[in-house]
Design a protein around this motif. Structure first.
Motif, PDB file in Angstrom:
ATOM      1  N   TRP A   1     -10.364   9.036 -23.805  1.00 17.26           N
ATOM      2  CA  TRP A   1     -10.805   9.903 -22.732  1.00 17.26           C
ATOM      3  C   TRP A   1     -10.969   9.025 -21.476  1.00 17.26           C
ATOM      4  CZ3 TRP A   1     -11.472  15.263 -22.542  1.00 17.26           C
ATOM      5  CH2 TRP A   1     -11.433  15.995 -23.652  1.00 17.26           C
ATOM      6  N   ARG A   2     -11.619   7.943 -21.551  1.00 21.80           N
ATOM      7  CA  ARG A   2     -11.715   7.045 -20.373  1.00 21.80           C
ATOM      8  C   ARG A   2     -10.500   6.315 -20.010  1.00 21.80           C
ATOM      9  NH1 ARG A   2     -16.799   5.922 -19.050  1.00 21.80           N
ATOM     10  NH2 ARG A   2     -18.478   6.929 -20.277  1.00 21.80           N
ATOM     11  N   GLU A   3      -9.838   5.943 -20.884  1.00 22.20           N
ATOM     12  CA  GLU A   3      -8.582   4.902 -20.373  1.00 22.20           C
ATOM     13  C   GLU A   3      -7.191   5.806 -20.860  1.00 22.20           C
ATOM     14  OE1 GLU A   3      -8.521   1.271 -19.774  1.00 22.20           O
ATOM     15  OE2 GLU A   3     -10.667   1.837 -19.165  1.00 22.20           O
ATOM     16  N   ILE A   4      -7.247   6.610 -22.008  1.00 31.17           N
ATOM     17  CA  ILE A   4      -6.119   7.520 -22.399  1.00 31.17           C
ATOM     18  C   ILE A   4      -6.579   8.751 -22.468  1.00 31.17           C
ATOM     19  CG2 ILE A   4      -4.575   7.562 -24.310  1.00 31.17           C
ATOM     20  CD1 ILE A   4      -4.798   4.757 -25.004  1.00 31.17           C
ATOM     21  N   SER A   5      -5.974   9.707 -22.164  1.00 32.42           N
ATOM     22  CA  SER A   5      -6.419  11.167 -22.449  1.00 32.42           C
ATOM     23  C   SER A   5      -5.369  11.820 -22.748  1.00 32.42           C
ATOM     24  CB  SER A   5      -7.187  11.523 -21.029  1.00 32.42           C
ATOM     25  OG  SER A   5      -6.157  12.369 -20.333  1.00 32.42           O
ATOM     26  N   PHE A   6      -5.418  12.837 -23.583  1.00 34.27           N
ATOM     27  CA  PHE A   6      -4.338  13.527 -24.166  1.00 34.27           C
ATOM     28  C   PHE A   6      -4.708  15.112 -23.831  1.00 34.27           C
ATOM     29  CE2 PHE A   6      -2.463  15.777 -28.081  1.00 34.27           C
ATOM     30  CZ  PHE A   6      -1.256  15.362 -27.955  1.00 34.27           C
ATOM     31  N   VAL A   7      -3.623  15.433 -23.343  1.00 41.20           N
ATOM     32  CA  VAL A   7      -3.731  16.952 -22.882  1.00 41.20           C
ATOM     33  C   VAL A   7      -2.902  17.762 -23.824  1.00 41.20           C
ATOM     34  CG1 VAL A   7      -3.035  18.900 -21.178  1.00 41.20           C
ATOM     35  CG2 VAL A   7      -3.698  16.676 -20.560  1.00 41.20           C
ATOM     36  N   PRO A   8      -3.403  18.663 -24.812  1.00 42.19           N
ATOM     37  CA  PRO A   8      -2.552  19.110 -26.002  1.00 42.19           C
ATOM     38  C   PRO A   8      -1.758  20.038 -25.840  1.00 42.19           C
ATOM     39  CG  PRO A   8      -4.903  19.605 -26.295  1.00 42.19           C
ATOM     40  CD  PRO A   8      -4.924  18.764 -25.113  1.00 42.19           C
ATOM     41  N   GLN A   9      -0.673  20.204 -26.739  1.00 41.45           N
ATOM     42  CA  GLN A   9       0.399  21.341 -26.343  1.00 41.45           C
ATOM     43  C   GLN A   9      -0.500  22.980 -26.289  1.00 41.45           C
ATOM     44  OE1 GLN A   9       3.472  21.134 -29.230  1.00 41.45           O
ATOM     45  NE2 GLN A   9       4.672  22.987 -28.167  1.00 41.45           N
ATOM     46  N   SER A  10       0.153  23.552 -25.685  1.00 42.80           N
ATOM     47  CA  SER A  10      -0.426  24.852 -25.563  1.00 42.80           C
ATOM     48  C   SER A  10      -1.916  24.762 -24.824  1.00 42.80           C
ATOM     49  CB  SER A  10      -0.357  25.474 -26.880  1.00 42.80           C
ATOM     50  OG  SER A  10      -0.994  26.854 -26.686  1.00 42.80           O
ATOM     51  N   ALA A  11      -2.187  24.708 -23.742  1.00 45.30           N
ATOM     52  CA  ALA A  11      -3.504  24.640 -23.352  1.00 45.30           C
ATOM     53  C   ALA A  11      -4.314  26.125 -23.579  1.00 45.30           C
ATOM     54  CB  ALA A  11      -3.507  24.667 -21.574  1.00 45.30           C
ATOM     55  N   MET A  12      -3.587  27.018 -23.984  1.00 45.29           N
ATOM     56  CA  MET A  12      -4.272  28.321 -24.319  1.00 45.29           C
ATOM     57  C   MET A  12      -5.263  27.936 -25.757  1.00 45.29           C
ATOM     58  SD  MET A  12      -2.947  31.295 -23.868  1.00 45.29           S
ATOM     59  CE  MET A  12      -1.333  31.626 -24.362  1.00 45.29           C
ATOM     60  N   ASN A  13      -4.824  26.923 -26.602  1.00 39.63           N
ATOM     61  CA  ASN A  13      -5.671  26.819 -27.653  1.00 39.63           C
ATOM     62  C   ASN A  13      -6.584  25.343 -27.385  1.00 39.63           C
ATOM     63  OD1 ASN A  13      -4.033  28.432 -28.835  1.00 39.63           O
ATOM     64  ND2 ASN A  13      -2.631  26.897 -29.704  1.00 39.63           N
ATOM     65  N   SER A  14      -6.163  24.811 -26.572  1.00 41.18           N
ATOM     66  CA  SER A  14      -7.143  23.527 -26.366  1.00 41.18           C
ATOM     67  C   SER A  14      -8.470  23.695 -25.503  1.00 41.18           C
ATOM     68  CB  SER A  14      -6.485  22.278 -25.424  1.00 41.18           C
ATOM     69  OG  SER A  14      -6.219  22.695 -24.086  1.00 41.18           O
ATOM     70  N   LEU A  15      -8.592  24.993 -24.897  1.00 39.81           N
ATOM     71  CA  LEU A  15      -9.676  25.557 -24.392  1.00 39.81           C
ATOM     72  C   LEU A  15     -10.260  26.601 -25.201  1.00 39.81           C
ATOM     73  CD1 LEU A  15      -8.214  26.566 -20.932  1.00 39.81           C
ATOM     74  CD2 LEU A  15      -9.752  24.643 -21.480  1.00 39.81           C
ATOM     75  N   ASP A  16     -11.453  26.245 -25.574  1.00 40.36           N
ATOM     76  CA  ASP A  16     -12.404  27.205 -26.381  1.00 40.36           C
ATOM     77  C   ASP A  16     -12.547  28.706 -25.888  1.00 40.36           C
ATOM     78  OD1 ASP A  16     -14.304  28.411 -28.326  1.00 40.36           O
ATOM     79  OD2 ASP A  16     -14.879  26.464 -29.052  1.00 40.36           O
TER      80      ASP A  16
END
Ligand SMILES: Nc1ncnc2c1ncn2[C@@H]1O[C@H](COP(=O)(O)OP(=O)(O)O)[C@@H](O)[C@H]1O
Ligand SMILES: [Mg+2]
Length: 339
Positions: free
Chosen positions: A88-103
């Motif tokens: 998160w601080r140095e490396i962040s990952f935006v997962p496939q399908s933002a639909m599922n990454s947001l609760d």
């Protein structure tokens, strides 16, 4: 020194059907301030490779060889604590399908606040100000922080996922298929946003995509992945204008352009192999219109021109193959392959 340098990385999944060699000796580097595309069809190991960098991999996954050097530290051998500190601080990952990454059950702002306070250690006042700043950065009205994900359009959800990824000012952002579920107009808006943020914040970015036109639109460099291996890598303009690997030539024919449409599209017949028992020799050979006897041996990833490498025995004939590859009939001849 590159910010990220993945060297000969191999990662296996242990499954009930056998060992899937999802990443098999892959190398890739990302310079500071560079946007690198990781492209290939579904099932070629892109997400696995990207996730290996973040350190968040399934229990069944084993890194069996290679290094992931980030800013001088090998993440493969680093202690969990050191590696976690980077996340998160140095490396962040935006997962496939933002639909599922947001609760779906929490307001978007709440999820953003949680990252800022829990991971970032900010107090609530600071976090609130940062959340507002992040929404502004990605072009969403600050009042929308109170919304639930379902109140957002697909494009807004993807923007919000990018805001989450940027929350703690990382150096490297890895976005997995950031525009895949979006229509073409919104795709361009999101890609433009990524490019603007990359420049403003001097980010290094890896874009994981199955769509080579996304690479053409946005990326400085590209690595083409097929069946767990990087088969071609170089500057995006070089690789796209003069691909040396038939797989890259095939991908180019298979996707519409984000800018020019009207091209006739031809999919590559067949599908990538199972990574539990991949073909020996060149893994693309069963689908390749240009295969020769030599392709029964595995071609090494070799430098063709400065900064441009490809793993194919026929790179010497690449100019001729490119011409043939531009003719859709070349790909139609192999119809039925892999069926
Ligand atoms: N959790 C897992 N367990 C077992 N096999 C997996 C797992 N995730 C992915 N794989 C396998 O690894 C290979 C690469 O998958 P993936 O990295 O998702 O590819 P891509 O992102 O290019 O579509 C595929 O053959 C897939 O079936
Ligand atoms: Mg994937």
């Amino acid at each position: 020194m590159a910010l990220l340098s993945i060297e000969d990385l191999s990662l296996h999944y242990v499954t009930s059907r056998g060992v899937a060699r999802a990443v098999d000796g892959a190398s890739l580097s990302v310079e500071r301030g560079q946007v690198v595309g990781l492209v290939g069809e579904s099932g070629c190991g892109k997400t696995t490779l990207a996730r290996a960098v973040t350190g968040v991999i399934p229990r069944s996954a084993r890194i069996v060889g290679g290094k992931i050097m980030f800013d001088g530290m090998d993440l493969v051998t680093a202690s969990r604590r050191d590696a976690n500190r980077l996340r998160w601080r140095e490396i962040s990952f935006v997962p496939q399908s933002a639909m599922n990454s947001l609760d779906p059950v929490y307001r978007v702002g709440t999820q953003l606040m949680e990252v800022l306070t829990d991971r970032g250690g900010m107090d609530r006042r600071k976090a609130k100000a940062r959340a507002a700043e992040l929404f502004e950065m990605v072009g969403i009205g600050v009042d929308r922080l109170h919304d639930y994900p379902h109140q957002f359009s697909g494009g807004m959800r993807q923007r919000a996922a990018i805001a989450l990824g940027l929350a703690l000012s990382p150096k490297l952002v890895i976005a997995d298929e950031p525009v895949t579920a979006l229509d073409v107009v919104v795709q361009r808006q999101v890609l433009d946003l990524i490019r603007r943020l990359q420049q403003e914040l001097s980010l290094s970015v890896i874009i994981v995509t199955h769509d080579i036109s996304v690479v053409a639109y946005l990326c400085d460099a590209v690595a083409v992945m097929y069946a767990g291996k990087v088969v071609e890598v170089g500057r995006a303009a070089d690789v796209l204008n003069a691909p040396d690997h038939p797989y890259t030539m095939g991908l180019y024919n298979a996707f519409p352009d984000l800018e020019r449409s009207q091209r006739r599209l031809t999919p590559i017949a067949g599908a990538p192999p199972s990574l539990i028992d991949p073909p020996s020799g060149c893994r693309f050979e069963p689908r390749c219109p240009f295969s020769i006897a030599k392709c029964g041996e595995e071609p090494p990833l070799e430098e063709i021109r400065a900064g441009h490498r490809a793993a194919c025995w026929r790179t010497g004939d690449a100019a001729e193959l490119r011409e043939k590859a531009a003719d859709v009939a070349t790909w139609e001849q192999r119809e039925g392959v892999g069926a």
